[in-house]
Design a protein around this motif. Structure first.
Motif, PDB file in Angstrom:
ATOM      1  N   LEU A  95       0.841  -1.203   0.000  1.00  0.00           N
ATOM      2  CA  LEU A  95       0.000   0.000   0.000  1.00  0.00           C
ATOM      3  C   LEU A  95       0.871   1.246   0.000  1.00  0.00           C
ATOM      4  CD1 LEU A  95      -2.243  -1.491   2.742  1.00  0.00           C
ATOM      5  CD2 LEU A  95      -3.158  -0.721   0.540  1.00  0.00           C
TER       6      LEU A  95
ATOM      7  N   ARG B 142      -7.437   0.337  -2.459  1.00  0.00           N
ATOM      8  CA  ARG B 142      -7.074   0.974  -3.721  1.00  0.00           C
ATOM      9  C   ARG B 142      -7.979   2.181  -3.955  1.00  0.00           C
ATOM     10  NH1 ARG B 142      -2.240  -1.091  -3.444  1.00  0.00           N
ATOM     11  NH2 ARG B 142      -2.054  -3.257  -4.128  1.00  0.00           N
ATOM     12  N   ARG B 143      -7.510   3.093  -4.819  1.00  0.00           N
ATOM     13  CA  ARG B 143      -8.173   4.395  -4.952  1.00  0.00           C
ATOM     14  C   ARG B 143      -9.617   4.287  -5.442  1.00  0.00           C
ATOM     15  NH1 ARG B 143      -6.002   8.952  -2.359  1.00  0.00           N
ATOM     16  NH2 ARG B 143      -7.730   9.979  -3.430  1.00  0.00           N
TER      17      ARG B 143
ATOM     18  N   GLU C 136      -3.063   5.458  -0.350  1.00  0.00           N
ATOM     19  CA  GLU C 136      -4.149   4.465  -0.251  1.00  0.00           C
ATOM     20  C   GLU C 136      -4.624   4.282   1.194  1.00  0.00           C
ATOM     21  OE1 GLU C 136      -3.135   1.752  -4.145  1.00  0.00           O
ATOM     22  OE2 GLU C 136      -1.824   1.543  -2.398  1.00  0.00           O
TER      23      GLU C 136
END
Ligand SMILES: Cc1ncc(COP(=O)(O)O)c(C=O)c1O
Length: 411
Positions: free
Chosen positions: A90, A251-252, A94
Motif C-alpha cells: 500500500l 485501492r483508490r 491508499e
C-alpha cells in the motif's frame, strides 16, 4: 415527534454492551464486558510530551482544519507499518485516516449499501459492524464459522444464490467476539471466492498485533489479485482508543468514494490528535509498548482459562485464543446467557451475552469474556462467581426442565 424519525430508527437499538457498560462503571463490579484495553499501558507521559511539542512547534497547523484524507506523515507511517507487518503493497495515498475504525465501518456501509442489499459475515460477528451497517438496512447472511474461519461451501452457496451481495465482512485475527483466527488455507480460499464472484472483501484487523507468541498469517489483503480487499486498522488496541485514530487501506477506486462520504460525515478526523499520534510514532518505539501489553494480556488470558477449567461445570465449552482481548463461551443449551448475566450482576460480575453478536440474534447460550481489562485476582474471583451463578441455574433446570427444550428434544 413519533412520525418524524426515519424508518431505520425502528430497527436500530441501543447496544446491549453500552447498557451493560453503564453498570460496569461502578468500581465494585468485576467487568469482563467491555473491549477495553488495560489503561495502565497508555503512554500518558510520553503523549503529554509529544502533544506539547506539536503545539509549540506547529500549533497553528495542529489546530486548523486539514484534509479529509488525513495527516500526510501519519498516512505514510501507517502504510509503511502495515506493509512491513502484513506483507501488503500500500502507498500512503491508499490510506484514509478515520475517527476510529468504527467510523470506517460506517463509511463502508454508506458507500455500498442500499436497503435489502446483502452483507455476508462470520457467525458470530462484531456487534459494532452490525450496528454500523444496520443503519443502511441490509440483509445479513451469517456463514457458519469454525475454528479455521468460514465454511467455504456455505459461503460459495451464498455467493452463487444471492444477487445483491455487496461485500463480505471478516475479522480474521483473534476475532471479536470469538477470539478465532482464520487459517492460512481459509484465507486463500476466501480470497479466491471473492475474486471469482468479484465481491469486495472487508478485512477488519484491530487485533492482529496482539499475538501471544504465535506466528502471524499474512493479511488477506496481501493475497489479493483483483484489488478487492478494503482493510481496516486502528491504534485503539496497540496504543490508546481515546485518540480515535483508525484507518481504511484500499485501492483508490474505493478510497475516492470513501473520502467523499467522510467529508460529509466530519470533514476530517482531529488534526491535533493525528499529529500527536504521528509525533509519538516518530519519537518512540510503539512495538516496545505493544510488547509490554502482550506480557500482561497473555498472563491474564492464562489466568482466565485456568479459572474456567477449574470452576466451570460440565457442559461449558470455551475458546483458548492465542491473542486479542476476548474469549468465547458456550453454555449448556438450557441456559440463556442473558438470564445468567442478570444473576451475575447481582454478584457484581458482568459479561456480554452472545446473542447480540449474531445478526439473527438466535444463539442465546453463548457469551463473550474480555480478559484484558481486569487484574488477575479479580479475574479469578469473577469467574468463580460466574460459575456459582451458573451452577445454581443448572440446578434449577434439573428441578424444572425447560418446557421448550423438552418439546424440541421430543421431536
Ligand atoms: C472488530 C472490531 N472492529 C472495529 C472496532 C472499532 O475500534 P476503533 O473504532 O476503536 O478503532 C472494534 C472495537 O472493539 C472491533 O472489535
Amino acid at each position: 415527534v413519533k412520525n418524524s424519525f426515519a424508518e431505520r430508527m425502528n430497527i436500530l437499538r441501543a447496544s446491549d454492551i453500552r447498557e451493560i457498560l453503564k453498570i460496569t462503571q461502578r468500581p465494585e463490579v468485576i467487568s469482563f464486558a467491555g473491549g477495553l484495553p488495560a489503561p495502565e499501558f497508555f503512554p500518558s507521559r510520553e503523549i503529554a510530551q509529544v502533544a506539547c511539542r506539536v503545539l509549540e512547534r506547529e500549533g497553528a497547523r495542529a489546530l486548523q482544519y486539514s484534509t479529509t484524507e488525513g495527516h500526510a506523515r501519519l498516512r505514510e507511517q501507517i502504510a509503511t507499518r502495515i506493509n512491513a507487518k502484513w506483507d501488503t503493497t500500500l502507498s500512503a495515498d491508499e490510506i484514509l485516516i478515520t475517527t476510529g475504525s468504527q467510523q470506517g465501518l460506517d463509511l463502508i456501509g454508506k458507500i455500498f449499501l442500499d436497503r435489502d442489499d446483502v452483507v455476508i459475515c462470520e457467525s458470530p460477528t462484531y456487534l459494532g459492524a452490525v450496528m454500523a451497517f444496520n443503519t443502511y438496512r441490509p440483509r445479513w447472511i451469517e456463514v457458519p464459522t469454525d475454528d479455521e474461519g468460514m465454511d467455504m461451501l456455505e459461503l460459495e452457496a451464498a455467493l452463487a444464490r444471492e444477487r445483491k451481495v455487496k461485500f463480505i465482512y471478516v475479522v480474521p485475527n483473534f476475532q471479536n467476539p470469538s477470539g478465532r483466527t482464520w487459517s492460512l488455507q481459509r484465507r486463500k480460499d476466501l480470497m479466491a471466492l471473492a475474486s471469482r464472484y468479484e465481491v469486495p472483501l472487508v478485512e477488519d484487523n484491530p487485533y492482529g498485533e496482539l499475538r501471544f507468541g504465535v506466528e502471524a498469517f499474512p493479511a488477506i489483503q496481501s493475497m489479493d489479485p483483483s484489488d478487492l480487499v478494503i482493510s481496516l486498522g486502528t491504534l485503539s488496541k496497540i496504543f490508546c482508543p481515546g485518540l480515535r485514530i483508525g484507518w481504511i487501506a484500499a485501492r483508490r477506486r474505493f478510497l475516492d468514494k470513501l473520502i467523499v462520504v467522510k467529508q460529509g460525515a466530519d470533514l476530517h478526523s482531529s488534526t491535533f490528535d493525528q499529529m500527536v499520534a504521528a509525533e509519538y510514532l516518530d519519537s518512540y518505539d510503539i512495538d516496545e509498548n505493544i510488547g509490554r501489553i502482550l506480557v500482561a494480556y497473555q498472563a491474564r488470558r492464562n489466568v482466565m482459562v485456568k479459572a474456567l477449567e477449574l470452576e466451570m461445570p460440565e457442559g461449558v465449552r470455551f475458546s483458548r485464543p492465542q491473542g486479542g482481548l476476548f474469549l468465547w463461551v458456550e453454555l449448556p443449551e438450557v441456559i440463556d446467557s442473558r438470564d445468567l448475566l442478570a444473576k451475575c450482576l447481582e454478584h457484581n460480575v458482568a459479561f456480554v451475552p452472545g446473542g447480540s453478536f449474531f445478526p439473527a440474534r438466535n444463539r442465546h447460550n453463548t457469551l463473550r469474556l474480555n480478559f484484558s481489562n481486569m487484574p488477575e485476582d479479580r479475574i479469578v474471583e469473577g469467574i468463580r462467581r460466574m460459575a456459582t451463578a451458573l451452577r445454581e441455574m443448572l440446578a434449577e433446570h434439573v428441578g424444572h426442565p425447560d418446557p421448550a427444550h423438552e418439546a424440541s428434544s421430543a421431536i
